[in-house]
Structure formats: structure tokens, C-alpha cells
Motif scaffolding. Structure first.
Motif, PDB file in Angstrom:
ATOM      1  N   GLY A   1      -4.208  -6.211  -2.697  1.00  0.00           N
ATOM      2  CA  GLY A   1      -4.099  -5.695  -1.339  1.00  0.00           C
ATOM      3  C   GLY A   1      -3.589  -4.269  -1.287  1.00  0.00           C
ATOM      4  N   THR A   2      -2.549  -3.973  -2.043  1.00  0.00           N
ATOM      5  CA  THR A   2      -1.975  -2.623  -2.012  1.00  0.00           C
ATOM      6  C   THR A   2      -2.842  -1.623  -2.768  1.00  0.00           C
ATOM      7  OG1 THR A   2      -0.530  -3.289  -3.855  1.00  0.00           O
ATOM      8  CG2 THR A   2       0.414  -3.351  -1.641  1.00  0.00           C
ATOM      9  N   ASP A   3      -3.645  -2.103  -3.719  1.00  0.00           N
ATOM     10  CA  ASP A   3      -4.562  -1.218  -4.442  1.00  0.00           C
ATOM     11  C   ASP A   3      -5.824  -0.905  -3.628  1.00  0.00           C
ATOM     12  OD1 ASP A   3      -2.889  -1.094  -6.614  1.00  0.00           O
ATOM     13  OD2 ASP A   3      -3.958  -2.603  -7.783  1.00  0.00           O
ATOM     14  N   HIS A   4      -6.329  -1.916  -2.913  1.00  0.00           N
ATOM     15  CA  HIS A   4      -7.588  -1.752  -2.197  1.00  0.00           C
ATOM     16  C   HIS A   4      -7.411  -1.349  -0.728  1.00  0.00           C
ATOM     17  CE1 HIS A   4      -8.981  -3.987  -5.719  1.00  0.00           C
ATOM     18  NE2 HIS A   4     -10.188  -3.525  -5.442  1.00  0.00           N
ATOM     19  N   LEU A   5      -6.226  -1.583  -0.213  1.00  0.00           N
ATOM     20  CA  LEU A   5      -5.959  -1.227   1.189  1.00  0.00           C
ATOM     21  C   LEU A   5      -4.711  -0.350   1.261  1.00  0.00           C
ATOM     22  CD1 LEU A   5      -6.499  -4.829   2.616  1.00  0.00           C
ATOM     23  CD2 LEU A   5      -8.178  -2.963   2.613  1.00  0.00           C
ATOM     24  N   PRO A   6      -4.728   0.793   0.571  1.00  0.00           N
ATOM     25  CA  PRO A   6      -3.515   1.616   0.455  1.00  0.00           C
ATOM     26  C   PRO A   6      -3.034   2.219   1.767  1.00  0.00           C
ATOM     27  CG  PRO A   6      -5.420   2.831  -0.323  1.00  0.00           C
ATOM     28  CD  PRO A   6      -5.883   1.414  -0.096  1.00  0.00           C
ATOM     29  N   HIS A   7      -3.894   2.288   2.776  1.00  0.00           N
ATOM     30  CA  HIS A   7      -3.498   2.938   4.022  1.00  0.00           C
ATOM     31  C   HIS A   7      -2.876   1.966   5.030  1.00  0.00           C
ATOM     32  CE1 HIS A   7      -5.506   6.459   2.550  1.00  0.00           C
ATOM     33  NE2 HIS A   7      -6.677   5.853   2.516  1.00  0.00           N
ATOM     34  N   VAL A   8      -2.930   0.659   4.729  1.00  0.00           N
ATOM     35  CA  VAL A   8      -2.442  -0.321   5.690  1.00  0.00           C
ATOM     36  C   VAL A   8      -0.947  -0.165   5.948  1.00  0.00           C
ATOM     37  CG1 VAL A   8      -2.040  -2.783   6.093  1.00  0.00           C
ATOM     38  CG2 VAL A   8      -4.249  -1.997   5.218  1.00  0.00           C
ATOM     39  N   ILE A   9      -0.158  -0.051   4.877  1.00  0.00           N
ATOM     40  CA  ILE A   9       1.292   0.030   5.033  1.00  0.00           C
ATOM     41  C   ILE A   9       1.718   1.301   5.769  1.00  0.00           C
ATOM     42  CG2 ILE A   9       3.488   0.210   3.781  1.00  0.00           C
ATOM     43  CD1 ILE A   9       2.372  -1.746   1.739  1.00  0.00           C
TER      44      ILE A   9
ATOM     45  N   LEU B   1       5.241  -6.561   1.514  1.00  0.00           N
ATOM     46  CA  LEU B   1       4.018  -6.860   0.768  1.00  0.00           C
ATOM     47  C   LEU B   1       3.978  -6.083  -0.544  1.00  0.00           C
ATOM     48  CD1 LEU B   1       1.429  -6.901   3.702  1.00  0.00           C
ATOM     49  CD2 LEU B   1       2.803  -8.781   2.770  1.00  0.00           C
ATOM     50  N   ALA B   2       4.433  -4.826  -0.502  1.00  0.00           N
ATOM     51  CA  ALA B   2       4.483  -4.021  -1.725  1.00  0.00           C
ATOM     52  C   ALA B   2       5.510  -4.581  -2.704  1.00  0.00           C
ATOM     53  CB  ALA B   2       4.812  -2.573  -1.380  1.00  0.00           C
ATOM     54  N   ASP B   3       6.578  -5.172  -2.167  1.00  0.00           N
ATOM     55  CA  ASP B   3       7.621  -5.731  -3.028  1.00  0.00           C
ATOM     56  C   ASP B   3       7.190  -7.033  -3.695  1.00  0.00           C
ATOM     57  OD1 ASP B   3       9.370  -3.666  -2.608  1.00  0.00           O
ATOM     58  OD2 ASP B   3      10.460  -4.659  -0.983  1.00  0.00           O
ATOM     59  N   LEU B   4       6.024  -7.548  -3.304  1.00  0.00           N
ATOM     60  CA  LEU B   4       5.490  -8.756  -3.929  1.00  0.00           C
ATOM     61  C   LEU B   4       4.522  -8.445  -5.063  1.00  0.00           C
ATOM     62  CD1 LEU B   4       4.855 -10.955  -0.753  1.00  0.00           C
ATOM     63  CD2 LEU B   4       6.731 -11.139  -2.389  1.00  0.00           C
ATOM     64  N   ARG B   5       4.317  -7.171  -5.350  1.00  0.00           N
ATOM     65  CA  ARG B   5       3.462  -6.780  -6.462  1.00  0.00           C
ATOM     66  C   ARG B   5       4.046  -7.309  -7.779  1.00  0.00           C
ATOM     67  NH1 ARG B   5      -0.315  -2.729  -6.367  1.00  0.00           N
ATOM     68  NH2 ARG B   5       0.259  -2.318  -8.538  1.00  0.00           N
ATOM     69  N   THR B   6       3.165  -7.586  -8.725  1.00  0.00           N
ATOM     70  CA  THR B   6       3.631  -8.116 -10.009  1.00  0.00           C
ATOM     71  C   THR B   6       4.483  -7.103 -10.763  1.00  0.00           C
ATOM     72  OG1 THR B   6       1.540  -7.450 -11.049  1.00  0.00           O
ATOM     73  CG2 THR B   6       1.698  -9.715 -10.249  1.00  0.00           C
ATOM     74  N   ASP B   7       4.155  -5.811 -10.650  1.00  0.00           N
ATOM     75  CA  ASP B   7       4.953  -4.819 -11.373  1.00  0.00           C
ATOM     76  C   ASP B   7       6.344  -4.672 -10.756  1.00  0.00           C
ATOM     77  OD1 ASP B   7       3.991  -3.598  -9.067  1.00  0.00           O
ATOM     78  OD2 ASP B   7       3.124  -1.861 -10.073  1.00  0.00           O
ATOM     79  N   GLN B   8       6.436  -4.779  -9.436  1.00  0.00           N
ATOM     80  CA  GLN B   8       7.737  -4.699  -8.773  1.00  0.00           C
ATOM     81  C   GLN B   8       8.618  -5.879  -9.173  1.00  0.00           C
ATOM     82  OE1 GLN B   8       7.954  -1.463  -7.763  1.00  0.00           O
ATOM     83  NE2 GLN B   8       8.884  -2.151  -5.853  1.00  0.00           N
ATOM     84  N   CYS B   9       8.055  -7.073  -9.168  1.00  0.00           N
ATOM     85  CA  CYS B   9       8.823  -8.262  -9.533  1.00  0.00           C
ATOM     86  C   CYS B   9       9.197  -8.244 -11.008  1.00  0.00           C
ATOM     87  CB  CYS B   9       8.034  -9.520  -9.192  1.00  0.00           C
ATOM     88  SG  CYS B   9       7.871  -9.805  -7.412  1.00  0.00           S
ATOM     89  N   ARG B  10       8.298  -7.732 -11.845  1.00  0.00           N
ATOM     90  CA  ARG B  10       8.594  -7.633 -13.275  1.00  0.00           C
ATOM     91  C   ARG B  10       9.781  -6.700 -13.512  1.00  0.00           C
ATOM     92  NH1 ARG B  10       4.247  -5.297 -14.839  1.00  0.00           N
ATOM     93  NH2 ARG B  10       3.053  -7.232 -14.822  1.00  0.00           N
TER      94      ARG B  10
ATOM     95  N   SER C   1       2.621 -11.472  -7.063  1.00  0.00           N
ATOM     96  CA  SER C   1       1.319 -12.066  -6.761  1.00  0.00           C
ATOM     97  C   SER C   1       0.193 -11.077  -7.021  1.00  0.00           C
ATOM     98  CB  SER C   1       1.272 -12.498  -5.289  1.00  0.00           C
ATOM     99  OG  SER C   1      -0.038 -12.896  -4.930  1.00  0.00           O
ATOM    100  N   PRO C   2      -0.826 -11.489  -7.765  1.00  0.00           N
ATOM    101  CA  PRO C   2      -1.996 -10.625  -7.966  1.00  0.00           C
ATOM    102  C   PRO C   2      -2.668 -10.248  -6.646  1.00  0.00           C
ATOM    103  CG  PRO C   2      -2.025 -12.426  -9.537  1.00  0.00           C
ATOM    104  CD  PRO C   2      -0.930 -12.739  -8.546  1.00  0.00           C
ATOM    105  N   PHE C   3      -2.504 -11.077  -5.623  1.00  0.00           N
ATOM    106  CA  PHE C   3      -3.097 -10.747  -4.333  1.00  0.00           C
ATOM    107  C   PHE C   3      -2.374  -9.560  -3.698  1.00  0.00           C
ATOM    108  CE2 PHE C   3      -3.625 -11.528   0.337  1.00  0.00           C
ATOM    109  CZ  PHE C   3      -4.975 -11.191   0.382  1.00  0.00           C
ATOM    110  N   ALA C   4      -1.062  -9.465  -3.902  1.00  0.00           N
ATOM    111  CA  ALA C   4      -0.316  -8.298  -3.418  1.00  0.00           C
ATOM    112  C   ALA C   4      -0.767  -7.051  -4.172  1.00  0.00           C
ATOM    113  CB  ALA C   4       1.186  -8.510  -3.590  1.00  0.00           C
TER     114      ALA C   4
END
Length: 277
Positions: A134-142, A155-164, A128-131
């Protein structure tokens, strides 16, 4: 009648607080089942003769952890139901949990031999582009959440690069291709207009629409397809929560009240269940 059905929930299930407190999972009380993530769906399917169970995995942990927990769920359910095989209907990240579980167990439990079908509804197979946002703009949340004892790795595992990375793994490709002869794979997507999306999902809707077009507020049609051969269609006028039977005032734009939405969504899942092996 089909093999037993497992309803696999997504990440950050919004009913977590009251579902644990009231023991809502797999509760045979219809009133309590109306409070479940899959709103009243287990009751509705059982009323129509199906054997149905809920999964219960970590709230927002990584996909590998959730996949392992889903595996444990299925083993117990197969034993309890005394069934040779099982059908999985997964919403959102639940579909990724199931895919990782099948792949990870291919040599040990060979659990793929006991899964008759995998149906995914608005699963972000391509991430998801939203993941990403979120992980790019809110890196300290996790990291902050981890210090508080709460894992948000999912949430990080839902990134498009991770799924790709997972989708392009040659071993994964070969394994899933081989499974097509024994497992019925099918996917569905949801789509809603901006003004019909639940208010809390409007930001994610906008971010995803700019990148991938039509979406349900959290997952695009493009991502939910997985493979064209598996894709069965779109649940129209339904955001990510509507797909589970949950209504909110934004649905008024579709001239659909709570009872009408629930009936439409229950009919959608009944149609799926009736076609399962």
C-alpha cells in the motif's frame, strides 16, 4: 478472578462513526455493546464475572501516538478499577501499541510493572506485506490524508521494515526478555481460506499469501506469532473481522451462521480470560 481486562482495538476501527455517536465504548447496554469493534465481548466477559474496559486511541495515527494514548487509557482504568495490575487483550495493531507503550514507559511510569499479561490476537508483530504494498503503490495517500487533517501514519508503521527495526532493537529485545518474569505474553493468529475471507480483504489476502502464506486477510500466521514461546495457536476459519465476532456472507462457506460465529469467538476469548493472572 483475574485482574481487570482492557480490550485494545486495532487500527482504522470500522465502528468509529457510530461508536462515537452512540457512546458505545464501555457502555453497559448489551445492545449497544453488540455494535462495538469487539462485538458484544465486554458484555459476555462481564456476564462471566470479569471486569472489562475498552481502550480508545487514535483511528489511524502512528504507533507512538497510539501507544501514548493507550498509556493514558490504562492509567485512568487502573485508578478507576483500584487495581494493582491489569491484563491487556489486543487485536491487530493494538498489540503493537501495547508493546511500544510498555517499552516507552519503562523509565518514566514503569507501567510494565502494572501489566499482568499481554495477549495479542492477529497482531502484525513482524508487519504486513499489504502495508508494504500500500505505501509503495499508493505513496500519495498518506500526505493527502494529512492535508485533510487525517493521519494515516499508523499504516506506514505496519510496514515490515518498520516492525523489523523495532523487533531487532537490542534495547527492546533486552527489555521484553526481562519482562517475561512478570508479564504473561501470549499470541494467537487467525487463518481463513480465500473464498471465506470478507470481500474487502481479498486483495490483501492474496498479497500476503504470496509473501507469507496462511493469513486472515490482513495478518499472516507468521507475523502474528511474535515468538514461538508465546504462540498459543490459530483461530481457524476466521478472517480479521470474524476474530472480533463480526459475520459476513463469506462465512457461509464455513457453514456457520452469525450466532454460531459469535458464540465460537466469545468462547475463544472466555477461554483466554479464564487463564489470565
Amino acid at each position: 478472578m483475574s485482574y481487570p481486562i482492557v480490550l485494545a482495538h486495532g487500527v482504522c476501527r470500522f465502528d468509529k462513526v457510530w461508536s462515537d455517536a452512540l457512546d458505545v465504548d464501555n457502555n453497559d447496554d448489551p445492545k449497544l455493546d453488540r455494535l462495538h469493534y469487539f462485538k458484544g465481548l465486554r458484555t459476555e466477559l462481564m456476564k462471566n464475572g470479569f471486569t472489562v474496559y475498552h481502550s480508545n486511541v487514535s483511528w489511524a495515527d502512528g504507533v507512538e501516538t497510539r501507544a501514548s494514548e493507550l498509556r493514558n487509557n490504562l492509567i485512568k482504568i487502573l485508578e478507576k478499577a483500584e487495581s494493582e495490575k491489569i491484563n491487556i487483550i489486543a487485536h491487530s495493531m493494538g498489540g503493537l501499541d501495547a508493546r511500544h507503550m510498555l517499552f516507552n514507559c519503562r523509565h518514566s511510569d514503569r507501567l510494565h510493572e502494572r501489566v499482568a499479561s499481554l495477549t495479542t490476537v492477529s497482531t502484525p508483530h513482524a508487519g504486513s506485506p499489504f502495508a508494504d504494498w500500500g505505501t509503495d503503490h499508493l505513496p500519495h495517500v498518506i500526505p493527502i490524508a494529512q492535508k485533510l487533517g487525517l493521519s494515516l501514519k499508523g499504516l506506514a508503521d505496519l510496514r515490515t521494515d518498520q516492525c523489523r527495526r523495532f523487533n531487532e532493537d537490542p534495547d527492546v529485545i533486552a527489555f521484553e526478555k526481562a519482562c517475561e518474569s512478570t508479564i504473561k505474553f501470549q499470541t494467537f493468529a487467525g487463518a481463513q481460506k480465500f473464498w471465506g475471507v470478507f470481500n474487502a480483504l481479498k486483495l490483501s489476502f492474496y498479497i500476503i499469501e504470496k509473501k507469507e502464506g496462511e493469513n486472515d486477510g490482513l495478518v499472516s500466521i507468521k507475523s502474528a506469532r511474535w515468538k514461538d514461546d508465546y504462540f498459543m495457536g490459530v483461530i481457524k476459519n476466521a478472517d480479521h473481522l470474524n476474530e472480533l465476532g463480526w459475520w459476513d456472507p463469506s462465512q457461509i462457506i464455513e457453514h456457520e451462521n452469525e450466532a454460531q460465529l459469535l458464540r465460537r469467538i466469545h468462547d475463544f476469548y472466555l477461554e483466554i480470560a479464564e487463564a489470565l493472572p
